[in-house]
Design a protein around this motif. Structure first.
Motif: not given
Length: 153
Positions: A2, A8, A12, A15, A32, A63-64, A67, A70-71, A80-81
């Protein structure tokens, strides 16, 4: 793992692939459930015919959803995508943007469908819009989500 939305967002925005394509994460809500992303047209994300490069349009949404899930779900879940497709609706010029909105119902649906280790593969449609709020591209994303076998929940 987390991370706070603020940290985050910072990570990003520095990145490499996002810096290289000009993508900017503008906002991540504290819970989130909302993320806003934009991309200004620059010489390095413009294609041979003078509009946004399609790969950059896709990278700004890539990715959003994964992600965010996941959070919101935590470390007891694998997210996963799984697949994606993009339809280019009109030439993208200038600044483009998109927003990702999840609801508590979306997450409750994941929890329900992944009971006992079952796989859930939700699909989402994201629209990238220009400064006049016209759709530039529609991206369909499918996620793969399942509860880890050794999860304590």
């Amino acid at each position: 793992m987390y991370l706070s939305p603020r940290l985050f967002k910072f990570l990003l925005n520095i990145y490499g692939p996002y810096l290289g394509s000009g993508v900017k994460v503008e906002y991540i809500s504290n819970d989130w459930f909302t993320v806003r992303v934009s991309m200004k047209q620059r010489w390095y994300n413009t294609n041979a015919v003078g509009v946004h490069f399609g790969g950059s349009l896709y990278s700004m949404v890539d990715p959003h959803l994964m992600l965010m899930h996941m959070q919101l779900l935590g470390t007891d879940y694998i997210v996963w995508d799984k697949s994606a497709s993009i339809d280019f609706v009109r030439p993208g010029r200038g600044k483009v943007h998109t927003e990702f909105l999840l609801t508590r119902e979306d997450i409750d649906r994941v929890l329900q469908h992944t009971e006992n280790g079952k796989v859930y593969e939700p699909s989402f449609e994201i629209e990238v819009r220009n400064e006049h709020d016209k759709v530039v591209a529609r991206i369909r994303k499918q996620l793969y989500i399942r509860k880890k076998a050794n999860s304590s929940q």
